[in-house]
Every structure is written in structure tokens, then in C-alpha cells.
Design a protein around this motif. Sequence first.
Motif, PDB file in Angstrom:
ATOM      1  N   ALA A  18       0.741  -1.547  -0.127  1.00  0.00           N
ATOM      2  CA  ALA A  18      -0.094   0.191   0.131  1.00  0.00           C
ATOM      3  C   ALA A  18       0.949   1.194   0.148  1.00  0.00           C
ATOM      4  O   ALA A  18       0.572   2.227  -0.481  1.00  0.00           O
ATOM      5  CB  ALA A  18      -1.032   0.085   1.192  1.00  0.00           C
ATOM      6  N   ILE A  19       2.034   1.264   0.779  1.00  0.00           N
ATOM      7  CA  ILE A  19       2.866   2.304   0.704  1.00  0.00           C
ATOM      8  C   ILE A  19       3.313   2.675  -0.595  1.00  0.00           C
ATOM      9  O   ILE A  19       3.325   3.877  -1.179  1.00  0.00           O
ATOM     10  CB  ILE A  19       4.007   2.154   1.736  1.00  0.00           C
ATOM     11  N   THR A  20       3.910   1.658  -0.981  1.00  0.00           N
ATOM     12  CA  THR A  20       4.727   2.018  -2.632  1.00  0.00           C
ATOM     13  C   THR A  20       3.648   2.301  -3.603  1.00  0.00           C
ATOM     14  O   THR A  20       3.772   2.980  -4.379  1.00  0.00           O
ATOM     15  CB  THR A  20       5.591   0.462  -2.967  1.00  0.00           C
ATOM     16  N   GLY A  21       2.321   1.577  -3.371  1.00  0.00           N
ATOM     17  CA  GLY A  21       1.418   2.003  -4.499  1.00  0.00           C
ATOM     18  C   GLY A  21       0.790   3.597  -4.096  1.00  0.00           C
ATOM     19  O   GLY A  21       0.665   4.152  -4.996  1.00  0.00           O
ATOM     20  N   PHE A  22       1.037   3.930  -3.211  1.00  0.00           N
ATOM     21  CA  PHE A  22       0.798   5.185  -2.739  1.00  0.00           C
ATOM     22  C   PHE A  22       1.849   6.371  -3.408  1.00  0.00           C
ATOM     23  O   PHE A  22       1.536   7.367  -3.954  1.00  0.00           O
ATOM     24  CB  PHE A  22       0.686   5.665  -1.153  1.00  0.00           C
ATOM     25  N   TRP A  23       2.922   5.777  -3.268  1.00  0.00           N
ATOM     26  CA  TRP A  23       4.020   6.624  -3.768  1.00  0.00           C
ATOM     27  C   TRP A  23       4.155   6.554  -5.239  1.00  0.00           C
ATOM     28  O   TRP A  23       4.151   7.757  -6.141  1.00  0.00           O
ATOM     29  CB  TRP A  23       5.381   6.210  -3.408  1.00  0.00           C
ATOM     30  N   TRP A  24       3.516   5.518  -5.839  1.00  0.00           N
ATOM     31  CA  TRP A  24       3.648   5.363  -7.375  1.00  0.00           C
ATOM     32  C   TRP A  24       2.734   6.189  -7.923  1.00  0.00           C
ATOM     33  O   TRP A  24       2.548   6.683  -9.031  1.00  0.00           O
ATOM     34  CB  TRP A  24       3.003   3.713  -7.505  1.00  0.00           C
ATOM     35  N   GLU A  25       1.377   6.527  -7.168  1.00  0.00           N
ATOM     36  CA  GLU A  25       0.340   7.497  -7.785  1.00  0.00           C
ATOM     37  C   GLU A  25       0.641   8.648  -7.559  1.00  0.00           C
ATOM     38  O   GLU A  25       0.073   9.613  -8.300  1.00  0.00           O
ATOM     39  CB  GLU A  25      -1.025   7.034  -7.112  1.00  0.00           C
ATOM     40  N   THR A  50       1.402  14.087   5.864  1.00  0.00           N
ATOM     41  CA  THR A  50       0.492  13.953   6.949  1.00  0.00           C
ATOM     42  C   THR A  50      -0.633  13.055   6.850  1.00  0.00           C
ATOM     43  O   THR A  50      -1.633  13.110   7.524  1.00  0.00           O
ATOM     44  CB  THR A  50      -0.167  15.348   7.229  1.00  0.00           C
ATOM     45  N   HIS A  51      -0.668  12.161   5.695  1.00  0.00           N
ATOM     46  CA  HIS A  51      -1.631  11.403   5.556  1.00  0.00           C
ATOM     47  C   HIS A  51      -1.086  10.222   4.599  1.00  0.00           C
ATOM     48  O   HIS A  51      -0.092  10.237   4.211  1.00  0.00           O
ATOM     49  CB  HIS A  51      -3.013  11.638   4.902  1.00  0.00           C
ATOM     50  N   GLY A  52      -1.941   9.184   4.440  1.00  0.00           N
ATOM     51  CA  GLY A  52      -1.354   8.260   3.653  1.00  0.00           C
ATOM     52  C   GLY A  52      -0.932   6.708   4.404  1.00  0.00           C
ATOM     53  O   GLY A  52      -1.008   6.920   5.632  1.00  0.00           O
ATOM     54  N   PRO A  53      -0.623   5.672   3.754  1.00  0.00           N
ATOM     55  CA  PRO A  53      -0.500   4.480   4.403  1.00  0.00           C
ATOM     56  C   PRO A  53       0.744   4.346   5.511  1.00  0.00           C
ATOM     57  O   PRO A  53       0.585   3.833   6.342  1.00  0.00           O
ATOM     58  CB  PRO A  53      -0.188   3.534   3.321  1.00  0.00           C
TER      59      PRO A  53
END
Length: 678
Positions: free
Chosen positions: A196-203, A298-301
Motif C-alpha cells: 500500500a505504501i509503494t502504491g501510494f508513492w506510485w500514484e 501528514t496522511h497516507g498508508p
Amino acid sequence: MALASGAAGRVAPLRGELTLSFLNRLAARYHLGLRDLLAAITETDGRQNVAGMLHPDSEIHLNAQARERVGVLSRVGAATLQSALPAWTRAEPHAHYRGGPAGRLTRGEEAVAPWGPTCPACTAARTGRHVPARRYLGPEERVCARHQYWLLYLPHTSGLPVPLGRCPEVIDAQRRHVRLLRRSPAGTQAFEVARAITGFWWEQPWPDKEQRWPARLEATRPDDTDAIWWKMAARDLIAYPETVAVARVLARSHWQQQTVAHARGHLPYRLGETPALLAELASRLQRPWLARRLATVTHGPLFTWAHSCVHTRAVAAPAAQKTLWAVHSAHRPRPLSDLLPHAPAADGTPPAERPARRLRGHSLQAEQAFQTGLAQAHAYHQQHGHLAVPKEDTPAGYPLGQWLANTRARHTRMPAHQATALSALYPWWHAPWSTLWQRTWHQARTHHEMRGSLKPGRGFPTTSYSLGEWLYLQCTRYPDLHPEQQRLLAQIGIDAAAAASARPRRRNLKASAEEALAYARSYAAEHGSLASVTSATVHEGFRLGQWPANQRNYQRSGHRPLPAGRAQALTAIDPWWCPPWNLYWQRGYYRARKAAASRPLRSERGFGAFDDATARWLRIQCRTYDQLHPDQHHLLAGIGITAQTARALQVPPAVAKALRKPVTPAAPKPTPGLPPRQ
């Protein structure tokens, strides 16, 4: 007859193979199409008994009779098939026609467990044929290290084996992934959080310093494939080494303890408050610039994991510990079937221009409600300059205080676009301290901007007593404040040195009394009296509640008489600010006076024109009229209750009617044995 006898010989399943993939290989051995084989194994009274549509990414569930036919055709025992095929006995389908063999086709990432193509070389060596197959795959099984393939799942297709000859770091990451799962009990959960963390960075927009992902995309992209489409399709492949590296950090209890230690008991406001964790991630990912980039998040996985890590250490309940590895739906990577509604095809339309499906799990009603709240928050921010709204406030009739309180409670589970919109409006909308602290800080900042330095070393002489007292309290607690609170105080000139030199606010009794009188005068002008002031009353930001009560105590006790000027000022504000009776009576009187101003009393009807509480209060005053103070008689007369009215209501109406009716004496009954009375 060839089918019935299993003339094609034994066709063994692959370990973890999809049932439909096995049937496809079985059909190839009989030189049949897959549809023909499905018709043969589900034939019931001359009709094909299969529900659902056949697609390249489908799976099939068979009932017992159909499974028996497949066993005959493949010449493989039922126990072997059940052991090798995970979906072999998973469901008993109910197809179109009752009775006989049946099957049901399903597809989609919600209905079918994660799968991928098998390695072509491994399949050929195992089966002796070059027929593609599909297997259920765990995250650590996506790499065939022997033949250097990534087994990529693609919706609407049977998958794509991607050569990894130019990406040896992916193969190395797979070995580290397997070791993590063997050694760490939380390895599986840590990998899901890391994904989920790397997917958040990907987007997010990639910075110019990011060179590994673009190079890996180009090295793995098949010929004649659209680059934008490939970026969406190959997300898990490209980010796999980084996902494994992040999972190894999160799974270690050492870094969990470091995160808690750096938080110093405070829930984090931004990731920069956990510098050791960010430095370790930057080192493991070989991106020195990453720590500085993540410090302001301040947000995200990743922020949610750090927040949960600190929170679960404070709450030792077993249920609370599970939240550390929870991945909320708003943070999960979007399914490829949503991003890639169609596989790449030579139809003249670039894949990137084809419309993507709406994000599943996304509620249009919830999004509209959020946009409504955001618009109200924007209007409030324009007027007040902040979003530290009291929970009970309803500006313009909208419950903005409650809406913000609910939103703050779920800020770690919010979609990224909602959290970004609120943070852009007001950065401290979800601060881990009270909204009262934030509102008072804004008062101090306004004072600092308008009147200059607060002068903590001299006891904050330019501020009001209440504000100066609050500022001195922050100085005494400065080492224990949240790091972000310390930054906010530094903006108004109170750093660690200034806090250490602060002196308590000296109270100017005369100035404080004049200030309280001014607020009391404003309150009485708005509400009509001071009777409704309670200990919790705050008027225009001033804590008015206790001050009138103290003045009444001084006036009644006589031990500390009020200055004559102050008593006269309070009497001018409200003549009955200190009545010789309790304030409950006074508040009831003001309610009755307000009600009587708009309609007649009609005491003969028991005050039925008023609400129950007011009518009950008026009836009580009438019953106890003779026990009231003369000044209370005077006040009641002003609303139409005189002694005559009160005494008339003291007798119940039924009794009064009976008293007004003339009574005729009854004739005496004659006594037996005596002559009647003349």
C-alpha cells in the motif's frame, strides 16, 4: 467414445493451477476447443449446463458429477485433483438446469484469488507441451528465479510472463521476500502494508531524482506496448524491490520501538517526527532524498502505520494491536481491472485513452457529503482564518463542528484527495491536540501581529489576563508539548529560551473587572439579562461564567463587599443581577415574561396557551404566591399575575364550581315511633 475412455492418456494438474486452466490443457490433449470440452463434461439432456461467460481470465467451479467426468477424462484420481487444484471443491454451483453435471464461470479480482501465468519453461518441462497455464500465486511466487520471469496478472487476458534479464534486483528481492516470510511472524501483513505504501508513492508525481522506476519500466516493457498503459499494468512488478525493502523495515520490532520512542508519547502530526524511520527507509531504498520528501507527509498508508504504531503501544488491548497491520480500503492499491478496462489491442484506440471504471468501494453519496462539508469549511475559514471549530457550533445552520470532529476521527482512513483538500485549506485541521488550544493560539497570534512582542520575560503585560495566563501555562509545559505545538509557539516568539524566561501574568484586578463588566454588558444586551449565565458560559471568547457568581457571593456574604462602583455598574446592566432568591426562579420568570409578551395569559384556562414547562412554572407561582418575596410579587404583576389572580387559581376549578352552586338542605327523615316534626 474417445472422451469416455480417456484415450488421450493421463493429464496431471500443476500444483496450485486454476481449474479452468487445467481444463484448457486437457482440451488441448484431446484436440478440442475449451468450449467443446465444457459442453462434454456438463452435458445434461443434450444441453450445456454452464452458467456465466467464458473469458481468458475466468475460473470455473464444478459440481460432483462434473468433477467425476473430468477425473475420467484426465485419468487422475479425485484426491490428487483436490490436492493440486485449490478451487476444485471450493463451491457447488447451481447452474441453469437441475440435475446432472454443472459448472459456473466466475471472474474478477473480488471473486477469484490472485493468480498469474505459469513460467513457460517450467510448464513445458513439467507437461512436455507448450500449452500456457495459470496458477494461484502468492506475492512471493510471482518470480521464477530459475528462468528469470515475472508472472504478471493482466485482467481480460491469461496473464503475461515478463522476462527479467535486465532487472536482476527483482530476482534478488524475491529471495529476500521468502526469507522475510520464513523468519518474521508478521512478514505477510508487513508486505501488504508495504505494498500500500509503494502504491501510494506510485500514484504521486515522481520527482526528477527518481531514476530507478523509469529505467525499470523501460527495461521490462514489451515491444509495441503503449508506455502509459504499461506503467499502469506493471505497477507491482516495478515497485516490487522497494515493497520488499519497506516490508523488511516495518516487520522489525526494532523500528517499531524507534518510532514510538521518537514520538515521545505524542501521536504524530507529520512523518518528520519519526526521523530514524525515514532515514532507514531512505538508506534501504538507496534514495537519499526520500527522507526529506516524506518528512512533510501528514496522511497516507505510511503515516497511518506510524500513527497506529504509537497508538497501539499506548493501548495494550489485543484488538488494538491488530490495527497496526490494517490496510484501509482508501489506501489499498486500485485493482488493475479498474485501471485497465481493456487489454491492449490493435483496434486503433490507444489503451491510455480508453475510459477506466469507477473506483469500486467509492460512494458517490459520501463524496457529495464531503464536498458539502468542505464548502462550509471553506466559508468558515475565510471568516475566521482557521478550522478549530467547537464541536457544538453550527454556522449557517450546518453542523460544521460535528462534521469536522467526525472527519478528524477518521483522518488516517481518508482517501488521499480528501485529506489533501482539507490540508490545503488549513494545515492543522487534524492536529492531535484540542481545538480549544488551537483557537487560543490564533488569539495569541492575532495579538502578536497587532501589538508586537508578547514579552514573556515580563509576564505578558500587553495581553488580557486570561490570554497571558494561558501563554504562561504553555511556557511551563513547553518541554512536554507536541513538537508541532512548539513550532506554532515559535511563530509568535515563544521558543525554548523564551519559555524558560517567562514570568507569571500579574493580575490587574481593576482592569480585569472592567473587562468582565464589558463582556457582561455585551451578554446582557444580547440575552436581556445575566440570569442565564452559567459556570460554563463563554461569551465572545471570554470565560464569563464564574465571574458573576463570584460577585453575587461577595455581595451576599458581606465578608468582601463589592466596590460601590462595581455594584452600581452591575445593577445598571441588570437590576436583578443579584436577587434575594435563587437564579432558577429568575430564569423561569424571564421565560414566562417572554412568552406572555406574545400572547395573553388566560389564567382561567390554566395557562394552556403556553408550553408545558412555562405553564407549570406559572401554576407553581400561583400556588405559592403568599410565600414569595414582595419584589417577586411586583415582577409577577408585570406579566399579569396579581394576588387576586393567584388566589383564584389556588382553588382547583372543579372545587370552585361546586362552591359557587347553591346547596338545598335535604328534608329530615322521620324517626320510627315518633310523630313527624312540625
